[in-house]
Design a protein around this motif. Sequence first.
Motif, PDB file in Angstrom:
ATOM      1  N   LYS A 247       0.847  -1.194   0.000  1.00 26.86           N
ATOM      2  CA  LYS A 247       0.000   0.000   0.000  1.00 26.86           C
ATOM      3  C   LYS A 247       0.882   1.243   0.000  1.00 26.86           C
ATOM      4  O   LYS A 247       1.697   1.430   0.904  1.00 26.86           O
ATOM      5  CB  LYS A 247      -0.915   0.018   1.228  1.00 26.86           C
ATOM      6  CG  LYS A 247      -2.032  -0.984   1.208  1.00 26.86           C
ATOM      7  CD  LYS A 247      -3.063  -0.708   2.282  1.00 26.86           C
ATOM      8  CE  LYS A 247      -2.480  -0.846   3.671  1.00 26.86           C
ATOM      9  NZ  LYS A 247      -3.520  -0.678   4.719  1.00 26.86           N
ATOM     10  N   ARG A 251      -2.233   8.857   0.107  1.00 30.42           N
ATOM     11  CA  ARG A 251      -3.571   8.537  -0.357  1.00 30.42           C
ATOM     12  C   ARG A 251      -3.740   8.951  -1.810  1.00 30.42           C
ATOM     13  O   ARG A 251      -3.150   9.924  -2.263  1.00 30.42           O
ATOM     14  CB  ARG A 251      -4.634   9.225   0.510  1.00 30.42           C
ATOM     15  CG  ARG A 251      -4.672   8.703   1.931  1.00 30.42           C
ATOM     16  CD  ARG A 251      -5.886   9.203   2.679  1.00 30.42           C
ATOM     17  NE  ARG A 251      -5.977   8.621   4.008  1.00 30.42           N
ATOM     18  CZ  ARG A 251      -6.505   7.426   4.256  1.00 30.42           C
ATOM     19  NH1 ARG A 251      -7.011   6.704   3.257  1.00 30.42           N
ATOM     20  NH2 ARG A 251      -6.539   6.956   5.479  1.00 30.42           N
ATOM     21  N   ARG A 255      -3.233   3.933  -4.037  1.00 35.90           N
ATOM     22  CA  ARG A 255      -3.502   3.305  -2.748  1.00 35.90           C
ATOM     23  C   ARG A 255      -4.880   2.656  -2.735  1.00 35.90           C
ATOM     24  O   ARG A 255      -5.042   1.551  -2.193  1.00 35.90           O
ATOM     25  CB  ARG A 255      -3.389   4.334  -1.627  1.00 35.90           C
ATOM     26  CG  ARG A 255      -3.684   3.741  -0.257  1.00 35.90           C
ATOM     27  CD  ARG A 255      -3.256   4.644   0.863  1.00 35.90           C
ATOM     28  NE  ARG A 255      -3.647   4.117   2.155  1.00 35.90           N
ATOM     29  CZ  ARG A 255      -3.263   4.615   3.319  1.00 35.90           C
ATOM     30  NH1 ARG A 255      -2.455   5.676   3.342  1.00 35.90           N
ATOM     31  NH2 ARG A 255      -3.659   4.084   4.463  1.00 35.90           N
ATOM     32  N   THR A 256      -5.859   3.308  -3.331  1.00 33.62           N
ATOM     33  CA  THR A 256      -7.207   2.735  -3.384  1.00 33.62           C
ATOM     34  C   THR A 256      -7.205   1.416  -4.153  1.00 33.62           C
ATOM     35  O   THR A 256      -7.820   0.433  -3.730  1.00 33.62           O
ATOM     36  CB  THR A 256      -8.181   3.722  -4.049  1.00 33.62           C
ATOM     37  OG1 THR A 256      -8.232   4.924  -3.269  1.00 33.62           O
ATOM     38  CG2 THR A 256      -9.576   3.120  -4.141  1.00 33.62           C
ATOM     39  N   GLU A 259      -5.590  -1.263  -1.999  1.00 34.54           N
ATOM     40  CA  GLU A 259      -6.475  -1.691  -0.916  1.00 34.54           C
ATOM     41  C   GLU A 259      -7.591  -2.590  -1.441  1.00 34.54           C
ATOM     42  O   GLU A 259      -7.944  -3.597  -0.807  1.00 34.54           O
ATOM     43  CB  GLU A 259      -7.059  -0.466  -0.215  1.00 34.54           C
ATOM     44  CG  GLU A 259      -6.032   0.309   0.613  1.00 34.54           C
ATOM     45  CD  GLU A 259      -6.606   1.585   1.196  1.00 34.54           C
ATOM     46  OE1 GLU A 259      -7.658   2.046   0.680  1.00 34.54           O
ATOM     47  OE2 GLU A 259      -6.021   2.121   2.162  1.00 34.54           O
ATOM     48  N   ARG A 262      -6.082  -6.029  -2.184  1.00 38.73           N
ATOM     49  CA  ARG A 262      -5.822  -6.761  -0.940  1.00 38.73           C
ATOM     50  C   ARG A 262      -7.118  -7.278  -0.324  1.00 38.73           C
ATOM     51  O   ARG A 262      -7.171  -8.408   0.176  1.00 38.73           O
ATOM     52  CB  ARG A 262      -5.082  -5.860   0.043  1.00 38.73           C
ATOM     53  CG  ARG A 262      -3.638  -5.556  -0.365  1.00 38.73           C
ATOM     54  CD  ARG A 262      -3.081  -4.405   0.461  1.00 38.73           C
ATOM     55  NE  ARG A 262      -2.968  -4.757   1.866  1.00 38.73           N
ATOM     56  CZ  ARG A 262      -1.827  -5.123   2.468  1.00 38.73           C
ATOM     57  NH1 ARG A 262      -0.709  -5.185   1.760  1.00 38.73           N
ATOM     58  NH2 ARG A 262      -1.810  -5.406   3.749  1.00 38.73           N
ATOM     59  N   ASP A 263      -8.170  -6.458  -0.373  1.00 37.89           N
ATOM     60  CA  ASP A 263      -9.463  -6.892   0.158  1.00 37.89           C
ATOM     61  C   ASP A 263     -10.000  -8.085  -0.632  1.00 37.89           C
ATOM     62  O   ASP A 263     -10.551  -9.029  -0.044  1.00 37.89           O
ATOM     63  CB  ASP A 263     -10.466  -5.742   0.110  1.00 37.89           C
ATOM     64  CG  ASP A 263     -10.162  -4.660   1.137  1.00 37.89           C
ATOM     65  OD1 ASP A 263      -9.367  -4.919   2.061  1.00 37.89           O
ATOM     66  OD2 ASP A 263     -10.716  -3.546   1.005  1.00 37.89           O
TER      67      ASP A 263
END
Length: 345
Positions: A247, A251, A255-256, A259, A262-263
Amino acid sequence: MSKESLEWLNANTLIGFTEKRSTAWHYRASMQGEEPNHYPGQIPVDDVKRRLFGWEAISSPVYVEDPRSGLAQAPGRQAILRSDTGYVMGIFSDGYEPHPYVEWLINTVSRLLAADLSIGSAGLLKSGAVAWVSVEVPENIVTPEGVEFRPHLFGATSFDGSLATTFKRAVTNIVCDNTMAAGLAERGQQVKIKHSRHSKFRLAEARDALNIVYALADEFSAAVRDLCRVEVTDRQWQRFLDAHTPKPDRRGRSRTLAENKRDALAKLWNHDLRVAPWRGTAWGVVQAVNTFTHHEQSVRGAERAERNMLRAVTGGVDELDQGTLSCLSKVLGWSLDVAVARPLR
């Protein structure tokens, strides 16, 4: 057409052995027309010839606009067109030699097919500029760890310059309909023949590649066994995510995206039946990344089928699975380069 529509896939791909692996993701009964493109068993060779390869690739001179005389022929250049639609699949030098689909993907495979090897899938992509045929064993294989798969050999070629004629072994993982590297940690055997006037099909090498389909079952089963024996704790899984999908500190869009990836990987790891049964093992890590890339990674429209098939043939699948194992090796401090764990030196 670079993005294959559902209509195209339902009309220009043939899927066999559906009794063993169910229907393809793109199947739509309303788009099947008078003749379904799914077969409960093997796909007859004649059906592939008739339904997919019933046209020729024609070489045509290339003309350019000449302000003095209207048109002038471009020296040393040729266009390769579909005989039925006139679609220009590629423009090449005179040294380019088309490899007709029937001759290179059907007749050659037909001569090499053993009694228990059959055509399991075939199709056209990029408006017919790319084609593949897959040779498979009739029965699925299930490892003691519960991994069900089908070993097969891809034969593919193109008229747009994107592929040399390639024969390459691979594995289809049934639970998630993924293509995986044949040896997981090592490159699968392949034969490549360039589109040149001096190209000759290396029949002995192709026969060896087909014979490897049988050996592949034992090889892949052993790799699954070894990777299922390698424990990956929750803490190691988090370290793997940090190494595989870091990450950014700032921001923003990067990064979004990280994330979200990863989710998605975490959801597969913890809850998805395509991955969760092997949670806590190195095999589960490979399965999570492979499944995410095949089915979850953002790809618009139906282009995913084209991308996945091309990755299987060109070596992208090998690189994907090898990259996962390389990253996991660094996290664990164990080398997984031959699917058998040993301390890194």
